[in-house]
Motif scaffolding. Structure first.
Motif, PDB file in Angstrom:
ATOM      1  N   LYS A 247      -2.351   4.662 -32.605  1.00 13.44           N
ATOM      2  CA  LYS A 247      -3.115   3.419 -32.592  1.00 13.44           C
ATOM      3  C   LYS A 247      -2.405   2.322 -31.803  1.00 13.44           C
ATOM      4  O   LYS A 247      -3.024   1.638 -30.970  1.00 13.44           O
ATOM      5  CB  LYS A 247      -3.378   2.958 -34.025  1.00 13.44           C
TER       6      LYS A 247
ATOM      7  N   ASP B 210     -13.139   4.800 -34.364  1.00 15.32           N
ATOM      8  CA  ASP B 210     -12.579   3.855 -35.335  1.00 15.32           C
ATOM      9  C   ASP B 210     -13.149   2.463 -35.058  1.00 15.32           C
ATOM     10  O   ASP B 210     -12.884   1.862 -34.016  1.00 15.32           O
ATOM     11  CB  ASP B 210     -11.046   3.850 -35.207  1.00 15.32           C
ATOM     12  N   ARG B 211     -13.920   1.932 -36.002  1.00 11.42           N
ATOM     13  CA  ARG B 211     -14.622   0.657 -35.808  1.00 11.42           C
ATOM     14  C   ARG B 211     -13.661  -0.501 -35.583  1.00 11.42           C
ATOM     15  O   ARG B 211     -13.866  -1.337 -34.699  1.00 11.42           O
ATOM     16  CB  ARG B 211     -15.516   0.388 -37.029  1.00 11.42           C
ATOM     17  N   GLU B 212     -12.591  -0.562 -36.374  1.00 14.92           N
ATOM     18  CA  GLU B 212     -11.638  -1.664 -36.255  1.00 14.92           C
ATOM     19  C   GLU B 212     -10.937  -1.641 -34.895  1.00 14.92           C
ATOM     20  O   GLU B 212     -10.760  -2.681 -34.251  1.00 14.92           O
ATOM     21  CB  GLU B 212     -10.608  -1.587 -37.382  1.00 14.92           C
TER      22      GLU B 212
ATOM     23  N   ASP C 167      -3.541   9.519 -29.720  1.00 15.18           N
ATOM     24  CA  ASP C 167      -3.993   9.330 -31.100  1.00 15.18           C
ATOM     25  C   ASP C 167      -3.107   8.327 -31.836  1.00 15.18           C
ATOM     26  O   ASP C 167      -3.198   8.181 -33.038  1.00 15.18           O
ATOM     27  CB  ASP C 167      -3.972  10.675 -31.836  1.00 15.18           C
TER      28      ASP C 167
ATOM     29  N   ALA D  59     -10.871  10.436 -32.488  1.00 13.30           N
ATOM     30  CA  ALA D  59     -10.751   9.734 -33.767  1.00 13.30           C
ATOM     31  C   ALA D  59     -10.642   8.230 -33.554  1.00 13.30           C
ATOM     32  O   ALA D  59     -11.291   7.442 -34.253  1.00 13.30           O
ATOM     33  CB  ALA D  59      -9.530  10.251 -34.527  1.00 13.30           C
ATOM     34  N   LEU D  60      -9.841   7.813 -32.603  1.00 16.26           N
ATOM     35  CA  LEU D  60      -9.678   6.375 -32.366  1.00 16.26           C
ATOM     36  C   LEU D  60     -10.906   5.771 -31.687  1.00 16.26           C
ATOM     37  O   LEU D  60     -11.236   4.603 -31.914  1.00 16.26           O
ATOM     38  CB  LEU D  60      -8.430   6.113 -31.519  1.00 16.26           C
TER      39      LEU D  60
END
Length: 544
Positions: free
Chosen positions: A326, A350-352, A324, A346-347
């Motif tokens: 980044k 994550d669109r970015e 988790d 969660a990552l």
């Protein structure tokens, strides 16, 4: 003697005259108790005492001597016939015959193991013993101490069976020549050598050079000798496991072993596996060495970053907190895009983060969460960043993604070649050389212009060609003709062999997406419906 014939359906009646061209077979069957082939074990006492019957039996099977009468078991002629056929029959001979040198010699010549049934008087008979150990080296256990100290006897024994070394006298178990001969059979016979020889550094270095695993039998002192261990590791990196505690803490030797296999790190001392500087060097060489680091260092962020930079897939064995993280995930995906599969939910949502990963590794689209996978912009971004080398490696797993990329490529090629106002029918195909083999399916996007001129893009090809139908391969040529004949020009809705397909439009170009399978059985090309897991028309909107 009964005669019969073998015909096409089997054995005829025993007394039927043999037919012409049939093979005649004679069956020998016992007709009375006097048959010499009768089972001596079940014979009467009279027959068991009949010398002619017993001789016939032991000539066929020496161990039949067991069932002969006591008098015949003491008959040298009978016993000789028996042991010549089967040396181990000596066990059934009388003590007198077991003490007869001619009988014993015949027995051990046929089978050296017969020595164990000979009279103990022969344990000092070098001629008999040599005859025995040449075929059964372990028979040296039955010889006298004097002959177990005889180098000629022991050499003959260990050349036949290296394990016979264990029965030699201490002096010969310290003899380099004898031990070397024994080791030609198998290296682990070194374990029977004397402690003195196994503690001889020069000898052990010579032995280890030929077989590194012999370090197992070296003395404790030599297993703690740096030169000896280095020699062993050069032959077998896992020899580190046999090293002394002190040497398993030697950084240079451990690194030497790790060059052969990073798994050898598990044999390093606990202190070394907890040394951060050492582990950082180790994971920089082989990321998965992290698996053998101390728990404290496995949870160290610096160590984890060094590991995923060497091999991104190490993220699969990382503690959850790093999945988790980044920066850790992006570093892992940068080294190998597949590592994104092990990122936290969660990552992966994550669109970015996903866009940054897709820029380097388009197939990572598959590991995004469902919502991002269904996002048209994400899909097109991935398709536009799909490299040829990724097509080859992931052809079976990312068919939809590659089909989108091919549609984009074909459309762009068509616009460039035919002018931007030309209507384009974009047809997505699934081709198969075997209708029943789903693993061979691949996609092709064909952009049709006026007449039979078209541009095509096929996965596993590095470029798009604009060719006339007369220059296409037979399958694509026939396919182009079939499609042109089946589709009205500028069609708004279309149907191929009765199977309706959706239509998407982007003025002034008409994009008609048609999914179907093309199968080739060698004689005929057939067009049939092909169901995608997700129809491309649901995903794709291609602008000019």
């Amino acid at each position: 003697v009964c005669f019969g014939s073998i015909g096409s359906v089997g054995l005829a009646h025993p007394f039927q005259p043999p037919a012409r061209n049939h093979r005649v077979v004679a069956f020998i069957v016992p007709m009375s108790e006097d048959s010499p082939s009768d089972d001596l074990a079940k014979a009467s006492k009279e027959r068991q005492a009949d010398k002619e019957v017993v001789l016939e039996a032991v000539r066929r099977k020496g161990s039949a001597l067991e069932h002969a009468s006591k008098s015949l078991q003491a008959d040298k002629e009978v016993v000789l016939e028996a042991v010549r056929q089967e040396g181990l029959a000596l066990r059934y001979a009388s003590r007198q015959c077991q003490s007869d040198r001619e009988v014993v010699h015949a027995a051990v010549k046929q089978n050296g193991a017969a020595l164990q049934y000979a009279n103990s008087v022969f344990e000092d008979d070098k001629g008999i013993v040599l005859e025995a150990v040449r075929t059964h080296g372990n028979m040296v256990v039955f010889v006298s101490e004097e002959l177990r100290s005889d180098k000629e006897v022991v050499l003959a024994a260990v050349r036949q069976d290296g394990d016979a070394l264990q029965y030699a006298c201490l002096e010969l178990r310290s003899d380099r020549q004898v031990v070397a001969e024994a080791m030609k059979d198998t290296w682990y016979t070194l374990g029977h050598a004397s402690e003195e020889l196994r503690g001889d550094k020069q000898f052990m270095l010579e032995v280890i050079e030929k077989e590194a695993r012999t370090l197992e039998f070296a003395s404790d002192e030599l297993r703690g000798d740096r030169d000896v261990l280095a020699k062993a590791i050069s032959g077998d990196c896992f020899a580190l496991e046999l090293a002394s505690e002190e040497l398993r803490a030697d950084k240079e030797l451990v690194f030497q072993a790790m060059k052969g296999s990073w798994h050898t790190l598990q044999f390093a001392s606990p202190e070394l596996r907890g040394d951060k500087k050492f582990i950082l060097e180790a994971v920089s060489e082989e990321g998965y060495a992290l698996d053998y680091a101390s728990e404290e260092l496995q949870a160290d962020r610096d160590v984890m970053l060094a590991a995923v930079r060497q091999d991104g897939t190490v993220l699969s064995i990382a503690p959850e907190k790093f999945k988790d993280d980044k920066e850790v995930v992006l570093e892992a995906a940068k080294q190998h895009g597949i590592a994104f599969e092990y990122a936290s939910e969660a990552l992966r949502a994550d669109r970015e983060v996903l866009l940054e990963v897709l820029e380097e590794f388009a197939p990572a689209w598959k590991y995004a969460d469902d919502e991002l996978q269904a996002d048209k912009d994400i899909l097109l971004f991935a398709a536009r960043h799909l490299r040829d080398d990724q097509r080859y490696e992931f052809a079976d797993e990312f068919q939809a993604l590659m089909a989108v990329a091919d549609c984009e490529q074909a459309c762009a090629s068509a616009l460039a070649l035919e002018g931007q106002e030309a209507p384009v029918l974009l047809i997505t195909l699934t081709l198969s050389t075997s209708p029943d083999d789903g693993s061979q399916h691949f996609q092709a996007a064909v952009s049709l212009m006026s007449g039979l001129s078209f541009a095509c893009s096929i996965p596993n090809c590095s470029s798009t060609d604009h060719l006339g139908a007369d220059r296409q391969g037979p399958i694509l040529s026939d396919l182009a003709k079939m499609v042109v004949e089946a589709l009205p020009k500028h069609a708004k809705d279309t149907c191929v062999q009765g199977n309706s397909r959706r239509v998407r439009k982007a003025a002034p170009i008409e994009h008609v997406f048609i999914n179907f399978a093309l199968s080739d059985d060698g004689d005929n090309v057939a067009v049939t419906p092909w169901d995608w897991e997700r129809p491309l028309a649901d995903f794709l909107f291609v602008s000019r």
